[in-house]
Write a protein that holds these residues in place. Structure first.
Motif, PDB file in Angstrom:
ATOM      1  N   ALA A 133      -0.770  -3.305  14.801  1.00  0.00           N
ATOM      2  CA  ALA A 133      -1.093  -2.116  15.256  1.00  0.00           C
ATOM      3  C   ALA A 133       0.289  -0.987  15.490  1.00  0.00           C
ATOM      4  O   ALA A 133       0.015   0.184  14.874  1.00  0.00           O
ATOM      5  CB  ALA A 133      -1.583  -2.126  16.636  1.00  0.00           C
ATOM      6  N   CYS A 134       1.275  -1.462  15.814  1.00  0.00           N
ATOM      7  CA  CYS A 134       2.528  -0.876  15.860  1.00  0.00           C
ATOM      8  C   CYS A 134       3.110  -0.199  14.515  1.00  0.00           C
ATOM      9  O   CYS A 134       3.328   0.865  14.070  1.00  0.00           O
ATOM     10  CB  CYS A 134       3.742  -1.537  16.609  1.00  0.00           C
ATOM     11  N   ARG A 135       3.200  -1.392  13.669  1.00  0.00           N
ATOM     12  CA  ARG A 135       3.494  -0.832  12.269  1.00  0.00           C
ATOM     13  C   ARG A 135       2.591   0.370  11.776  1.00  0.00           C
ATOM     14  O   ARG A 135       3.110   0.896  11.237  1.00  0.00           O
ATOM     15  CB  ARG A 135       3.473  -2.087  11.530  1.00  0.00           C
ATOM     16  N   MET A 136       1.460   0.110  11.993  1.00  0.00           N
ATOM     17  CA  MET A 136       0.465   1.064  11.179  1.00  0.00           C
ATOM     18  C   MET A 136       0.509   2.359  12.032  1.00  0.00           C
ATOM     19  O   MET A 136       0.578   3.448  11.328  1.00  0.00           O
ATOM     20  CB  MET A 136      -0.901   0.541  11.217  1.00  0.00           C
ATOM     21  N   ALA A 137       0.759   2.230  13.460  1.00  0.00           N
ATOM     22  CA  ALA A 137       1.252   3.559  13.904  1.00  0.00           C
ATOM     23  C   ALA A 137       2.194   4.444  13.793  1.00  0.00           C
ATOM     24  O   ALA A 137       2.046   5.569  13.594  1.00  0.00           O
ATOM     25  CB  ALA A 137       1.087   3.445  15.567  1.00  0.00           C
ATOM     26  N   LEU A 138       3.379   3.751  13.145  1.00  0.00           N
ATOM     27  CA  LEU A 138       4.457   4.304  12.940  1.00  0.00           C
ATOM     28  C   LEU A 138       4.316   4.682  11.298  1.00  0.00           C
ATOM     29  O   LEU A 138       4.978   5.965  11.198  1.00  0.00           O
ATOM     30  CB  LEU A 138       5.655   3.414  12.959  1.00  0.00           C
ATOM     31  N   ARG A 141       2.208   8.149  11.481  1.00  0.00           N
ATOM     32  CA  ARG A 141       3.070   9.096  12.068  1.00  0.00           C
ATOM     33  C   ARG A 141       4.013   9.590  10.768  1.00  0.00           C
ATOM     34  O   ARG A 141       4.207  10.884  10.692  1.00  0.00           O
ATOM     35  CB  ARG A 141       3.768   8.473  13.145  1.00  0.00           C
ATOM     36  N   ILE A 142       4.504   8.883   9.927  1.00  0.00           N
ATOM     37  CA  ILE A 142       5.690   9.292   9.018  1.00  0.00           C
ATOM     38  C   ILE A 142       4.682  10.087   7.909  1.00  0.00           C
ATOM     39  O   ILE A 142       5.058  11.092   7.535  1.00  0.00           O
ATOM     40  CB  ILE A 142       6.265   8.072   8.354  1.00  0.00           C
ATOM     41  N   LEU A 143       3.560   9.429   7.390  1.00  0.00           N
ATOM     42  CA  LEU A 143       2.885   9.960   6.361  1.00  0.00           C
ATOM     43  C   LEU A 143       2.131  11.092   7.018  1.00  0.00           C
ATOM     44  O   LEU A 143       2.004  12.048   6.010  1.00  0.00           O
ATOM     45  CB  LEU A 143       1.708   9.199   6.122  1.00  0.00           C
ATOM     46  N   ALA A 144       1.823  11.141   8.269  1.00  0.00           N
ATOM     47  CA  ALA A 144       1.047  12.612   8.737  1.00  0.00           C
ATOM     48  C   ALA A 144       2.199  13.673   8.722  1.00  0.00           C
ATOM     49  O   ALA A 144       1.712  14.683   8.807  1.00  0.00           O
ATOM     50  CB  ALA A 144       0.617  12.297  10.224  1.00  0.00           C
ATOM     51  N   GLN A 145       3.374  13.496   8.874  1.00  0.00           N
ATOM     52  CA  GLN A 145       4.308  14.535   8.829  1.00  0.00           C
ATOM     53  C   GLN A 145       4.599  14.935   7.245  1.00  0.00           C
ATOM     54  O   GLN A 145       5.235  16.001   7.276  1.00  0.00           O
ATOM     55  CB  GLN A 145       5.719  13.955   9.270  1.00  0.00           C
ATOM     56  N   ALA A 146       4.251  14.264   6.423  1.00  0.00           N
ATOM     57  CA  ALA A 146       4.732  14.652   4.848  1.00  0.00           C
ATOM     58  C   ALA A 146       3.723  15.633   4.441  1.00  0.00           C
ATOM     59  O   ALA A 146       2.303  15.563   4.334  1.00  0.00           O
ATOM     60  CB  ALA A 146       4.570  13.542   3.947  1.00  0.00           C
ATOM     61  N   ILE A 147       4.200  16.885   4.094  1.00  0.00           N
ATOM     62  CA  ILE A 147       3.206  17.922   3.732  1.00  0.00           C
ATOM     63  C   ILE A 147       2.464  17.531   2.462  1.00  0.00           C
ATOM     64  O   ILE A 147       1.329  18.270   2.255  1.00  0.00           O
ATOM     65  CB  ILE A 147       4.150  19.224   3.552  1.00  0.00           C
ATOM     66  N   LEU A 156       2.039  17.052  10.770  1.00  0.00           N
ATOM     67  CA  LEU A 156       2.448  16.582  11.843  1.00  0.00           C
ATOM     68  C   LEU A 156       3.982  16.903  12.277  1.00  0.00           C
ATOM     69  O   LEU A 156       4.782  17.018  11.260  1.00  0.00           O
ATOM     70  CB  LEU A 156       2.276  15.018  12.145  1.00  0.00           C
ATOM     71  N   GLY A 157       4.184  17.178  13.420  1.00  0.00           N
ATOM     72  CA  GLY A 157       5.668  17.466  13.773  1.00  0.00           C
ATOM     73  C   GLY A 157       6.356  16.399  13.990  1.00  0.00           C
ATOM     74  O   GLY A 157       6.245  15.448  13.077  1.00  0.00           O
ATOM     75  N   ALA A 158       7.269  16.129  15.155  1.00  0.00           N
ATOM     76  CA  ALA A 158       7.872  14.748  15.362  1.00  0.00           C
ATOM     77  C   ALA A 158       7.461  14.374  16.781  1.00  0.00           C
ATOM     78  O   ALA A 158       8.575  14.459  17.785  1.00  0.00           O
ATOM     79  CB  ALA A 158       9.334  14.991  14.993  1.00  0.00           C
ATOM     80  N   PRO A 159       6.389  13.976  17.207  1.00  0.00           N
ATOM     81  CA  PRO A 159       6.062  13.583  18.514  1.00  0.00           C
ATOM     82  C   PRO A 159       6.709  12.355  19.018  1.00  0.00           C
ATOM     83  O   PRO A 159       6.847  11.400  18.035  1.00  0.00           O
ATOM     84  CB  PRO A 159       4.647  13.244  18.454  1.00  0.00           C
TER      85      PRO A 159
END
Length: 248
Positions: A133-138, A141-147, A156-159
């Motif tokens: 779950a941790c690996r997928m969460a991280l 997050r990285i992919l959600a930041q990519a325009i 996404l920003g950088a929460p």
């Protein structure tokens, strides 16, 4: 129960492997955020139907019955804390990492635009679902930041990410870096714990843990800050550096 958050209210996203994880490990943080009128969304990847529902299996319940029990418990616990919970029903023991599940999490990140993310730490030799779950969460997050990532919503920003405390911290490379005072909402957390009848054996364990973290919280804050005799806390770690203009 907290008032309904406005669309512009601060947002917390909690990503957990199983239906009960968010209560034991981060129930205080969730209740505190909700009490401030903030939006809290819980992404619950599985119901914990196979690996964390031993009592129901011993009672002869079917898989579908156990899923329904765990869903009901988690929904009541989330409502008690003041949060919204979403179920992915990805299957536990084992929880498999898939591109489709990561993509779903990207969508949740983009939709909720969290200011804070809470999830499992990356090591747990007793339960492989938690690190998955941790690996997928991280990753999400990285992919959600990519325009350029093909998902709806704004990038996404950088929460900041906080790892909540695992059940056996000593063997999970977990050392408390942040101690959160949850004394004012511990009764709410305890009420949420008591929604989880399938894991009743953990009620006292996490009550005692909250007291121990409260003792450490007072020790690290100093003796003259007016803490009550019994203080409750939760422990967290940070995988990314804190950005600040002042050391405090």
């Amino acid at each position: 129960m907290a008032d309904t958050a406005s669309p512009s209210a601060p947002s917390t996203l909690v990503i957990t492997a199983h239906a009960g994880d968010f209560v034991w490990r981060a129930g205080g943080a969730i209740a505190l955020a909700a009490s401030r009128g903030e939006q809290v969304t819980i992404a619950c990847l599985t119901y914990g139907e196979r690996g964390e529902s031993a009592r129901a299996w011993r009672e002869g319940k079917s898989l579908d019955e156990i899923k329904a029990i765990r869903r009901d418990e988690a929904e009541r616990a989330a409502a008690t804390l003041g949060a919204e919970v979403r179920f992915f029903d990805a299957g536990d023991y084992p929880l498999r990492e898939t591109p489709e599940l990561v993509d779903q999490l990207v969508g949740v990140y983009r939709e909720t635009q969290p200011d804070v993310v809470l999830t499992h730490p990356p090591h747990d030799p007793y339960n492989a679902d938690h690190p998955a779950a941790c690996r997928m969460a991280l990753e999400a997050r990285i992919l959600a930041q990519a325009i350029g990532y093909p998902a709806e919503g704004d990038p996404l920003g950088a929460p900041p990410v906080f790892y909540f405390e695992p059940h056996q911290p000593e063997v999970c490379d977990f050392t408390p870096e942040v101690l959160l005072d949850i004394t004012d909402v511990f009764a709410t957390k305890r009420a949420a714990m008591e929604c989880l009848s399938a894991q009743q054996h953990l009620w006292e364990y996490y009550t005692d843990l909250g007291k121990r973290r409260g003792v450490q919280l007072k020790r690290n804050a100093g003796p003259n800050l007016g803490f009550p005799t019994t203080t409750y806390g939760e422990a967290y770690m940070r995988p990314y550096p804190q950005v600040t203009e002042r050391l405090a």
